[in-house]
Design a protein around this motif. Structure first.
Motif, mmCIF file in Angstrom:
data_model
loop_
_atom_site.group_PDB
_atom_site.id
_atom_site.type_symbol
_atom_site.label_atom_id
_atom_site.label_comp_id
_atom_site.label_asym_id
_atom_site.label_seq_id
_atom_site.Cartn_x
_atom_site.Cartn_y
_atom_site.Cartn_z
ATOM 1 N N ARG A 179 16.153 -0.683 -9.158
ATOM 2 C CA ARG A 179 14.775 -0.817 -8.715
ATOM 3 C C ARG A 179 13.879 -1.149 -9.905
ATOM 4 O O ARG A 179 14.201 -0.809 -11.046
ATOM 5 C CB ARG A 179 14.284 0.464 -8.026
ATOM 6 N N ASP A 229 18.005 2.467 -12.307
ATOM 7 C CA ASP A 229 18.459 3.100 -11.067
ATOM 8 C C ASP A 229 17.882 4.509 -11.016
ATOM 9 O O ASP A 229 18.346 5.409 -11.726
ATOM 10 C CB ASP A 229 19.983 3.149 -11.022
ATOM 11 N N ILE A 287 13.834 -2.475 -15.412
ATOM 12 C CA ILE A 287 14.673 -2.206 -14.246
ATOM 13 C C ILE A 287 15.580 -1.017 -14.550
ATOM 14 O O ILE A 287 16.040 -0.839 -15.680
ATOM 15 C CB ILE A 287 15.513 -3.445 -13.879
ATOM 16 N N SER A 299 17.682 -10.913 -11.980
ATOM 17 C CA SER A 299 17.926 -9.531 -12.383
ATOM 18 C C SER A 299 19.321 -9.397 -12.989
ATOM 19 O O SER A 299 20.305 -9.835 -12.393
ATOM 20 C CB SER A 299 17.787 -8.601 -11.183
ATOM 21 N N GLY A 351 9.216 -0.128 -7.797
ATOM 22 C CA GLY A 351 9.875 0.460 -6.644
ATOM 23 C C GLY A 351 10.648 -0.528 -5.813
ATOM 24 O O GLY A 351 11.481 -0.124 -4.997
ATOM 25 N N ASP A 352 10.406 -1.840 -6.009
ATOM 26 C CA ASP A 352 11.144 -2.848 -5.257
ATOM 27 C C ASP A 352 12.605 -2.874 -5.697
ATOM 28 O O ASP A 352 12.922 -2.715 -6.888
ATOM 29 C CB ASP A 352 10.524 -4.229 -5.463
ATOM 30 N N GLU A 353 13.497 -3.071 -4.743
ATOM 31 C CA GLU A 353 14.935 -3.099 -5.029
ATOM 32 C C GLU A 353 15.348 -4.496 -5.491
ATOM 33 O O GLU A 353 14.859 -5.506 -4.975
ATOM 34 C CB GLU A 353 15.725 -2.705 -3.780
ATOM 35 N N SER A 404 21.672 -4.223 -10.790
ATOM 36 C CA SER A 404 21.154 -3.758 -9.512
ATOM 37 C C SER A 404 20.402 -2.445 -9.717
ATOM 38 O O SER A 404 20.793 -1.615 -10.536
ATOM 39 C CB SER A 404 22.293 -3.556 -8.514
#
Length: 416
Positions: free
Chosen positions: A230, A253, A251, A225, A96-98, A228
């Motif tokens: 979460r 979106d 990872i 990463s 859940g971290d961005e 981009s």
């Protein structure tokens, strides 16, 4: 004048009778009770109308849909793996971290310390060092011998050159002396290279006996990463020694999701890209709208809850005009998918519960004048709740819904 005595006793032979009305009632009471009992029995045995529910035959739109359980999934997911071998530091991120592409540091990999040697491996390493030391001595002696031979060849070449000026040595002797000197020089260079190789091998063998501390300065590999989005899943959170290709985290979106449904192959044949989709039971009141994007060409076998092998096909759908409430949908959330495979705007439809089969024919009971009339019909498409009627009924007819077994043709019925 005396009057006659009317109260005088009657003769003994006269019959004593009571009033006529009371005598008739007493005699009729048993008969009246019997008649009433027979009436009750007849009323109890008299067939009563069967209580039923009815539905109307109307004209309207009908859409046939294929319904199946589905789940959401992130359209593009990225699995970040270790690029090199080493000791990976603990991953500080949680699901859940961005993260941002090229900026968020996922983890770092340090060089691994040299492993310890057991007694047998140490003895082999020491023997290997001794062997390379002996080889180096041998190579050094060989190099000294070749240098001596080179000096002799060069001296012979200089002698012949000096004699050649006087014209007393042939050209072949002169060429032989030149070639021999060149060969000896090449042998010296080759021996020098062999000595360097042995020095490197000796250094490598000695390094196997040592256990130096890892130097992280300049050797630390940072894993950032690639995109981009979460963090969806952390496969390896704790610090550990990893090899190249070890999966660390996943990872994606969550805002860019699609619907995946495993539909029976016989139903998937009727589905086409672009068909309308309704997504229900996603957590909101109104169904979500979508479109079929892809029907995968290969099916797979899945065992149902009853233990039956089924061939299913993955159908992918895109959501259209996602409301704000549906933004909370994440990866692999359960939903109900309904794909439209046939539609008509104006057809004669009847509740599906009014139809039943007798042999190969579809039939129904029509409610008419308090009786159930058995009627054969020609049924068309159905969505499970409503069925298209091609012939046999007319708009405005009332049909019995889920008629009980006690209902036959001509049975007296009444509405609930």
């Amino acid at each position: 004048m005396a009057t006659p005595d009317t109260t005088a006793a009657s003769a003994p032979w006269d019959t004593k009778r009571g009033p006529n009305g009371q005598h008739l009632v007493r005699r009729s009471l048993p008969w009246l009770g019997g008649i009433f009992l027979l009436s009750l029995i007849a009323w109890g045995l008299w067939p009563k109308p069967v209580v039923i529910e009815t539905g109307a035959v109307v004209r309207g739109p009908l859409t046939v849909r294929v319904s199946e359980e589905g789940k959401t999934r992130v359209r593009n997911r990225y699995v970040v793996a270790a690029p090199v071998a080493g000791k990976m530091r603990r991953v500080p991120l949680k699901p859940g971290d961005e993260v941002k592409a090229g900026e968020t540091l996922l983890t770092a990999i340090e060089p691994v310390a040299s492993p310890l040697l057991d007694p047998r491996a140490r003895a082999q390493a020491e023997a290997l060092v001794s062997m390379h030391e002996a080889s180096r001595k041998q190579a050094a002696e060989s190099l000294a011998a070749k240098r001596t031979a080179l000096q002799v060849a060069e001296a012979e070449r200089e002698r012949i050159r000096s004699v050649t000026r006087a014209g007393t040595v042939s050209d072949s002797d002169r060429d032989r002396a030149e070639g021999d000197a060149a060969m000896r020089a090449a042998e010296v260079r080759a021996a020098e290279f062999s000595l360097q190789v042995i020095d490197y091998e000796l250094a490598q063998a000695r390094a196997a006996l040592e256990r130096p501390d890892p130097v992280t300065a300049g050797n630390l590999v940072e894993v950032k990463s690639p995109v981009s989005g979460r963090v969806l899943k952390v496969m390896q959170e704790s610090e550990m020694v990893v090899t190249p290709g070890t999966q660390i985290l996943e990872i994606g979106d969550p805002a860019d999701i699609e619907i995946e449904a495993e539909i029976l192959s016989r139903d998937a044949v009727a589905i086409r890209p672009g068909d309308a989709v309704e997504v229900e039971q996603w957590g909101g009141e109104n169904p979500l709208k979508g479109r079929v994007r892809r029907i995968e060409p290969a099916a797979f076998t899945k065992i149902s809850a009853l233990g039956v092998e089924e061939q299913r096909v993955i159908v992918l759908s895109d959501l259209l005009d996602i409301p704000e409430a549906a933004r909370a949908l994440g990866d692999r959330f359960r939903v109900e998918v309904r794909v439209a495979v046939w539609h008509a705007d104006d057809v004669l439809i009847v509740p599906a519960g009014a139809l039943f089969r007798e042999g190969n024919a579809w039939k129904t009971y029509v409610f008419r004048d308090g009786e159930a009339k058995l009627t054969a019909v020609d049924a068309g498409h159905t969505d499970g709740r409503l069925t298209e009627i091609i012939s046999g009924l007319q708009a405005g007819d009332e049909v019995l819904l889920h008629p009980p077994d006690t209902v036959t043709d001509g049975t007296s019925v009444r509405k609930r």
